[in-house]
Scaffold this motif. Structure first.
Motif, PDB file in Angstrom:
ATOM      1  N   PHE A   1       0.850  -1.188   0.000  1.00  9.40           N
ATOM      2  CA  PHE A   1       0.000   0.000   0.000  1.00  9.40           C
ATOM      3  C   PHE A   1       0.883   1.235   0.000  1.00  9.40           C
ATOM      4  CE2 PHE A   1       0.808  -0.703   4.467  1.00  9.40           C
ATOM      5  CZ  PHE A   1       0.796   0.548   5.063  1.00  9.40           C
ATOM      6  N   THR A   2       0.360   2.321  -0.498  1.00 11.79           N
ATOM      7  CA  THR A   2       1.145   3.543  -0.676  1.00 11.79           C
ATOM      8  C   THR A   2       0.591   4.657   0.188  1.00 11.79           C
ATOM      9  OG1 THR A   2       1.650   2.921  -2.957  1.00 11.79           O
ATOM     10  CG2 THR A   2       1.988   5.229  -2.350  1.00 11.79           C
ATOM     11  N   MET A   3       1.467   5.280   0.968  1.00  8.53           N
ATOM     12  CA  MET A   3       1.063   6.401   1.818  1.00  8.53           C
ATOM     13  C   MET A   3       0.882   7.656   0.973  1.00  8.53           C
ATOM     14  SD  MET A   3       1.238   5.585   5.253  1.00  8.53           S
ATOM     15  CE  MET A   3       2.102   6.791   6.272  1.00  8.53           C
ATOM     16  N   PRO A   4      -0.092   8.493   1.309  1.00  7.99           N
ATOM     17  CA  PRO A   4      -0.271   9.743   0.576  1.00  7.99           C
ATOM     18  C   PRO A   4       0.811  10.753   0.940  1.00  7.99           C
ATOM     19  CG  PRO A   4      -1.794   9.665   2.418  1.00  7.99           C
ATOM     20  CD  PRO A   4      -1.099   8.326   2.383  1.00  7.99           C
ATOM     21  N   SER A   5       0.998  11.742   0.083  1.00  2.00           N
ATOM     22  CA  SER A   5       2.043  12.756   0.314  1.00  2.00           C
ATOM     23  C   SER A   5       1.465  13.930   1.090  1.00  2.00           C
ATOM     24  CB  SER A   5       2.616  13.231  -1.025  1.00  2.00           C
ATOM     25  OG  SER A   5       1.578  13.727  -1.852  1.00  2.00           O
ATOM     26  N   GLN A   6       1.050  13.660   2.322  1.00  4.36           N
ATOM     27  CA  GLN A   6       0.534  14.724   3.186  1.00  4.36           C
ATOM     28  C   GLN A   6       1.648  15.230   4.101  1.00  4.36           C
ATOM     29  OE1 GLN A   6      -3.103  13.644   5.192  1.00  4.36           O
ATOM     30  NE2 GLN A   6      -3.962  12.652   3.392  1.00  4.36           N
ATOM     31  N   SER A   7       1.505  16.465   4.582  1.00  3.48           N
ATOM     32  CA  SER A   7       2.581  17.035   5.403  1.00  3.48           C
ATOM     33  C   SER A   7       2.078  17.991   6.478  1.00  3.48           C
ATOM     34  CB  SER A   7       3.589  17.761   4.510  1.00  3.48           C
ATOM     35  OG  SER A   7       2.954  18.809   3.784  1.00  3.48           O
ATOM     36  N   SER A   8       0.763  18.039   6.701  1.00  8.94           N
ATOM     37  CA  SER A   8       0.245  18.995   7.687  1.00  8.94           C
ATOM     38  C   SER A   8       0.504  18.536   9.113  1.00  8.94           C
ATOM     39  CB  SER A   8      -1.257  19.223   7.482  1.00  8.94           C
ATOM     40  OG  SER A   8      -1.968  17.993   7.542  1.00  8.94           O
ATOM     41  N   ASN A   9       0.713  17.225   9.337  1.00  8.49           N
ATOM     42  CA  ASN A   9       1.061  16.703  10.662  1.00  8.49           C
ATOM     43  C   ASN A   9       2.540  16.351  10.716  1.00  8.49           C
ATOM     44  OD1 ASN A   9      -2.127  15.461  10.609  1.00  8.49           O
ATOM     45  ND2 ASN A   9      -1.413  16.493  12.445  1.00  8.49           N
ATOM     46  N   MET A  10       3.030  16.165  11.933  1.00 10.66           N
ATOM     47  CA  MET A  10       4.431  15.795  12.107  1.00 10.66           C
ATOM     48  C   MET A  10       4.697  14.358  11.681  1.00 10.66           C
ATOM     49  SD  MET A  10       5.195  17.356  15.881  1.00 10.66           S
ATOM     50  CE  MET A  10       4.851  19.055  16.315  1.00 10.66           C
ATOM     51  N   LEU A  11       3.719  13.500  11.940  1.00  9.23           N
ATOM     52  CA  LEU A  11       3.929  12.073  11.767  1.00  9.23           C
ATOM     53  C   LEU A  11       2.682  11.442  11.167  1.00  9.23           C
ATOM     54  CD1 LEU A  11       6.105   9.882  12.593  1.00  9.23           C
ATOM     55  CD2 LEU A  11       4.693   9.478  14.610  1.00  9.23           C
ATOM     56  N   TYR A  12       2.892  10.502  10.257  1.00 12.31           N
ATOM     57  CA  TYR A  12       1.790   9.726   9.688  1.00 12.31           C
ATOM     58  C   TYR A  12       2.094   8.247   9.896  1.00 12.31           C
ATOM     59  CZ  TYR A  12       0.025  13.972   7.569  1.00 12.31           C
ATOM     60  OH  TYR A  12      -0.479  15.247   7.383  1.00 12.31           O
ATOM     61  N   ILE A  13       1.071   7.521  10.341  1.00  7.74           N
ATOM     62  CA  ILE A  13       1.201   6.079  10.544  1.00  7.74           C
ATOM     63  C   ILE A  13       0.125   5.399   9.715  1.00  7.74           C
ATOM     64  CG2 ILE A  13       1.191   4.197  12.221  1.00  7.74           C
ATOM     65  CD1 ILE A  13       1.819   6.267  14.394  1.00  7.74           C
ATOM     66  N   GLY A  14       0.541   4.549   8.808  1.00  4.67           N
ATOM     67  CA  GLY A  14      -0.394   3.787   7.996  1.00  4.67           C
ATOM     68  C   GLY A  14      -0.436   2.346   8.470  1.00  4.67           C
ATOM     69  N   LEU A  15      -1.625   1.859   8.814  1.00  2.01           N
ATOM     70  CA  LEU A  15      -1.787   0.491   9.290  1.00  2.01           C
ATOM     71  C   LEU A  15      -2.622  -0.286   8.281  1.00  2.01           C
ATOM     72  CD1 LEU A  15      -2.347   2.483  12.107  1.00  2.01           C
ATOM     73  CD2 LEU A  15      -1.596   0.289  12.999  1.00  2.01           C
ATOM     74  N   SER A  16      -2.002  -1.264   7.647  1.00  6.86           N
ATOM     75  CA  SER A  16      -2.708  -2.042   6.635  1.00  6.86           C
ATOM     76  C   SER A  16      -3.650  -3.035   7.300  1.00  6.86           C
ATOM     77  CB  SER A  16      -1.711  -2.789   5.750  1.00  6.86           C
ATOM     78  OG  SER A  16      -1.131  -3.863   6.459  1.00  6.86           O
ATOM     79  N   SER A  17      -4.544  -3.616   6.495  1.00  4.92           N
ATOM     80  CA  SER A  17      -5.469  -4.616   7.020  1.00  4.92           C
ATOM     81  C   SER A  17      -4.727  -5.853   7.514  1.00  4.92           C
ATOM     82  CB  SER A  17      -6.487  -5.004   5.957  1.00  4.92           C
ATOM     83  OG  SER A  17      -5.845  -5.480   4.788  1.00  4.92           O
ATOM     84  N   TYR A  18      -3.457  -5.998   7.103  1.00  5.49           N
ATOM     85  CA  TYR A  18      -2.654  -7.131   7.559  1.00  5.49           C
ATOM     86  C   TYR A  18      -2.537  -7.155   9.081  1.00  5.49           C
ATOM     87  CZ  TYR A  18       1.542  -9.943   8.407  1.00  5.49           C
ATOM     88  OH  TYR A  18       2.431 -10.869   8.879  1.00  5.49           O
ATOM     89  N   THR A  19      -2.382  -5.989   9.688  1.00  7.74           N
ATOM     90  CA  THR A  19      -2.168  -5.937  11.131  1.00  7.74           C
ATOM     91  C   THR A  19      -3.375  -6.471  11.911  1.00  7.74           C
ATOM     92  OG1 THR A  19      -0.568  -4.126  10.932  1.00  7.74           O
ATOM     93  CG2 THR A  19      -1.628  -4.412  13.069  1.00  7.74           C
ATOM     94  N   PRO A  20      -4.586  -5.932  11.726  1.00  8.06           N
ATOM     95  CA  PRO A  20      -5.719  -6.508  12.466  1.00  8.06           C
ATOM     96  C   PRO A  20      -6.042  -7.934  12.042  1.00  8.06           C
ATOM     97  CG  PRO A  20      -6.489  -4.845  10.916  1.00  8.06           C
ATOM     98  CD  PRO A  20      -4.999  -4.743  10.947  1.00  8.06           C
ATOM     99  N   ASN A  21      -5.781  -8.289  10.775  1.00  6.26           N
ATOM    100  CA  ASN A  21      -6.035  -9.662  10.362  1.00  6.26           C
ATOM    101  C   ASN A  21      -5.072 -10.636  11.036  1.00  6.26           C
ATOM    102  OD1 ASN A  21      -8.314  -9.474   8.686  1.00  6.26           O
ATOM    103  ND2 ASN A  21      -7.083  -8.707   6.989  1.00  6.26           N
ATOM    104  N   SER A  22      -3.838 -10.191  11.265  1.00  3.86           N
ATOM    105  CA  SER A  22      -2.909 -11.047  12.019  1.00  3.86           C
ATOM    106  C   SER A  22      -3.376 -11.190  13.463  1.00  3.86           C
ATOM    107  CB  SER A  22      -1.484 -10.482  11.955  1.00  3.86           C
ATOM    108  OG  SER A  22      -1.353  -9.288  12.718  1.00  3.86           O
ATOM    109  N   ALA A  23      -4.046 -10.154  13.989  1.00  5.03           N
ATOM    110  CA  ALA A  23      -4.620 -10.256  15.333  1.00  5.03           C
ATOM    111  C   ALA A  23      -5.722 -11.311  15.358  1.00  5.03           C
ATOM    112  CB  ALA A  23      -5.171  -8.906  15.773  1.00  5.03           C
ATOM    113  N   GLY A  24      -6.584 -11.303  14.346  1.00  7.00           N
ATOM    114  CA  GLY A  24      -7.636 -12.304  14.278  1.00  7.00           C
ATOM    115  C   GLY A  24      -7.082 -13.711  14.229  1.00  7.00           C
ATOM    116  N   PHE A  25      -5.995 -13.900  13.472  1.00 10.77           N
ATOM    117  CA  PHE A  25      -5.340 -15.211  13.395  1.00 10.77           C
ATOM    118  C   PHE A  25      -4.811 -15.632  14.764  1.00 10.77           C
ATOM    119  CE2 PHE A  25      -1.324 -17.560  12.836  1.00 10.77           C
ATOM    120  CZ  PHE A  25      -1.808 -18.707  12.223  1.00 10.77           C
ATOM    121  N   VAL A  26      -4.208 -14.688  15.472  1.00  7.17           N
ATOM    122  CA  VAL A  26      -3.647 -14.992  16.791  1.00  7.17           C
ATOM    123  C   VAL A  26      -4.733 -15.419  17.773  1.00  7.17           C
ATOM    124  CG1 VAL A  26      -2.632 -13.896  18.847  1.00  7.17           C
ATOM    125  CG2 VAL A  26      -1.557 -13.611  16.610  1.00  7.17           C
ATOM    126  N   TYR A  27      -5.791 -14.632  17.853  1.00  9.62           N
ATOM    127  CA  TYR A  27      -6.840 -14.946  18.834  1.00  9.62           C
ATOM    128  C   TYR A  27      -7.578 -16.240  18.481  1.00  9.62           C
ATOM    129  CZ  TYR A  27      -6.107 -10.414  20.986  1.00  9.62           C
ATOM    130  OH  TYR A  27      -5.546  -9.333  21.640  1.00  9.62           O
TER     131      TYR A  27
END
Length: 473
Positions: free
Chosen positions: A260-286
Motif C-alpha cells: 500500500f502507498t502512503m499519501p504525500s501529506q505534510s500537515s502533521n508531524m507524523l503519519y502512521i499507515g496500518l494495513s489490514s494485515y495488522t488486524p487480520n494477524s490479530a484475528g489469526f492470533v486470537y
C-alpha cells in the motif's frame, strides 16, 4: 532531554529486512522542525559544559624581553543558538545546521616579566559567528531498535573579542591576538565532540521503542524493522512489521502484507499507515489461541428479557426440545470457525466472521446434553479511533446468517431462532468484544511520546493516522 525527542521520531524509520511492511511511518519536515526546537535547546545546554584547558607559555616582547603568561579557570558563562535548520539528505541522513551562534566565557590571566615583575587580572571573551553542521546517521542495533550517531561535523568560530580587567593596560595588546587564536582553536576542537555526545545521548531513549508490545494475555504486537528508510527531500518513509503474535510463540499467519502507498501529506508531524494485515494477524492470533469462544448462560441475559436460555423458551420454536428435555436450563457455546477477515474501504471497515453455535441442555447433575449445532456467518462494521497512544474501536452488527450443522433433536426451522441469536449477539457477545476493543492495542511509540491533534482516516486497504507529537520527561 538532548536530541532524543527529534531522534525518537526518526527512530521509527530505521528498518532492516525486505518483506512488505504491515505498518508504514512517514516523518515530515514539520516533525523534524519540532525535534530541532528541542534538540537545539539541548545542544545549547551541552555547550555550556565546555571546559577549556589552561593556556600558558612565554613570548619575547621588545624591549622588556621574555614575558611568561598563563590563562586559567576559564569557563562558559553563556551560549546562544539563535539560527538553526534541519534538512533531509537523501541516502545519507539528517543534516543539522546552526549559524550565528555565540558564546561568552571568563577566566583569569597572569604574567611575569623581567624575572621579578608579576601582574594579573581577569578577562571576558566573546565569541560570535559560530557555525556548526553535522549529519545524523540512523542505524539499527542487534535487537532491531534504532541507534543514532553524528557524522561529518564541522565547527568554526567567527569573531573573538577579549576584554581584560586589572593589571597594566599596556600588557593587554600583547596578548589579545594570541589568546584569541588559542581559545578559538580550543573551542572548535571541543564543539563537535559535544554535539556528537548530545546525539549519542539519545540512544538510551531509542531503546524504549516498543519493538514487541504486550497487548493482553494472548497477544503481543511486533514493530520490528523490515526495510531501510527511504529519505527524500521532504520526508522519511519507512515500514514496520506490524504483526500480532501469540505471547511467547511467533507463528506466522497464512497470509502476507499487501503493498500500500502512503499519501504525500505534510500537515502533521507524523503519519502512521496500518494495513489490514495488522488486524487480520490479530484475528489469526486470537483464533489460534482459542480466545474467540464463549460459553453463554442464562445469567448473562438481562433479567428484563422475555427470552431465556432454557428448554421452555427454545421449546416454543423447537417443540421436541421441550419434550425431550423438559424444565432444564441451557448453555450455548459460540466459537469462531476460522480467523475473521477485516477489509478497509474508503470510510468503511468491515469484519466478516464465521463459526458455530452449539446448544446444550444442562442436566440436573451438570452433564451437558447437546441439542444442535448451527453454522454462523455474519459481518460487523468497525468504528476505529485513537485513544492516547493506542488504537481502539467498537463493532456493530450488520448481518447474521444461521444454517443447521447438526441436530440431535430432529429437523427444525433455523429461521425461527434468528430472534434469539440476534438478541444473544447484541446483549452478550458484542458488548464483551467492544469492552476488549475499547482497551485498544499500542501504536509504535518511544519513551513518553504523546500523540496530539490526531486524525484517523480509513482508506482503501489501510488506515491512516495523522498526528503531531509531544515528548515529556
Amino acid at each position: 532531554m538532548l536530541l532524543h525527542a527529534w531522534l525518537l521520531l526518526v527512530a521509527l524509520t530505521t528498518l532492516t529486512s525486505g518483506i512488505n511492511p504491515g505498518v508504514k511511518v512517514k516523518l515530515t519536515q514539520k516533525g523534524l522542525d519540532y525535534g530541532r526546537e528541542i534538540g537545539i535547546a539541548s545542544i545549547q545546554k551541552k555547550l555550556k559544559t565546555i571546559k577549556l584547558p589552561d593556556v600558558s607559555g612565554s613570548q619575547k616582547v621588545n624591549p622588556i624581553g621574555k614575558v611568561s603568561y598563563s590563562f586559567t579557570n576559564m569557563h562558559i558563562t553563556n551560549a546562544g543558538l539563535p539560527q538553526s535548520a534541519v534538512s533531509l539528505v537523501p541516502g545519507a541522513g539528517i543534516r543539522l545546521s546552526i549559524g550565528n551562534a555565540y558564546m561568552s566565557l571568563n577566566g583569569n590571566w597572569r604574567v611575569k616579566y623581567l624575572k621579578i615583575i608579576k601582574d594579573s587580572g581577569s578577562f571576558d571573551l566573546s565569541v560570535s559567528g559560530l557555525s556548526i553542521t553535522t549529519t545524523i546517521a540512523v542505524n539499527s542495533d542487534e535487537t532491531g531498535r534504532p541507534t543514532v550517531t553524528g557524522n561529518n561535523c564541522a565547527a568554526s568560530v567567527g569573531d573573538v573579542s577579549i576584554k581584560f580587567h586589572g593589571g597594566a593596560s599596556w600588557l593587554y595588546n600583547l596578548f589579545k591576538s594570541f589568546i584569541a587564536k588559542a581559545l578559538r582553536s580550543a573551542l572548535e576542537k571541543q564543539i563537535c565532540p559535544l554535539v556528537a555526545d548530545a546525539i549519542s545521548d539519545a540512544n538510551p531513549y531509542l531503546k524504549t521503542l516498543n519493538v514487541l508490545a504486550k497487548v493482553d494475555e494472548y497477544a503481543e504486537i511486533q514493530y520490528s524493522m523490515v526495510s531501510s528508510p527511504v529519505i527524500s527531500a521532504s520526508s522519511v518513509d519507512a515500514g514496520l512489521k506490524g504483526e500480532f503474535y501469540n505471547v511467547g510463540k511467533h507463528q506466522e499467519p497464512p497470509f502476507t502484507p499487501a503493498v500500500f502507498t502512503m499519501p504525500s501529506q505534510s500537515s502533521n508531524m507524523l503519519y502512521i499507515g496500518l494495513s489490514s494485515y495488522t488486524p487480520n494477524s490479530a484475528g489469526f492470533v486470537y483464533t489460534t489461541a482459542g480466545a474467540l469462544s464463549l460459553y453463554i448462560t442464562d445469567d448473562m441475559i438481562p433479567a428484563s428479557s422475555p427470552l431465556r436460555l432454557n428448554t421452555q423458551t427454545f421449546g416454543t420454536f423447537i417443540p421436541q426440545i421441550a419434550k425431550q428435555f423438559p424444565g432444564l436450563m441451557m448453555k450455548l457455546l459460540v466459537k469462531a470457525g476460522k480467523s475473521p477477515v477485516i477489509t478497509f474501504e474508503s470510510n468503511n471497515a468491515t469484519i466478516k466472521a464465521s463459526g458455530t453455535v452449539t446448544a446444550y441442555a444442562i442436566q440436573a447433575n451438570g452433564t451437558l446434553s447437546p441439542l444442535f449445532v448451527l453454522n454462523m456467518d455474519g459481518s460487523v462494521s468497525a468504528q476505529v479511533f485513537v485513544s492516547g497512544s493506542r488504537l481502539a474501536g467498537s463493532i456493530s452488527l450488520n448481518e447474521l446468517n444461521l444454517t443447521l450443522g447438526t441436530s440431535y433433536v430432529g429437523d427444525f426451522q433455523v429461521k425461527s431462532l434468528d430472534r434469539i441469536f440476534q438478541m444473544v449477539l447484541k446483549v452478550v457477545i458484542l458488548p464483551k468484544l467492544n469492552a476488549h476493543l475499547a482497551k485498544g492495542y499500542p501504536l509504535p511509540t518511544i519513551g513518553k511520546m504523546k500523540l496530539v491533534n490526531t486524525q484517523l482516516q480509513i482508506l482503501k486497504d489501510y488506515m491512516l493516522i495523522g498526528t503531531d507529537v509531544q515528548f515529556s520527561g
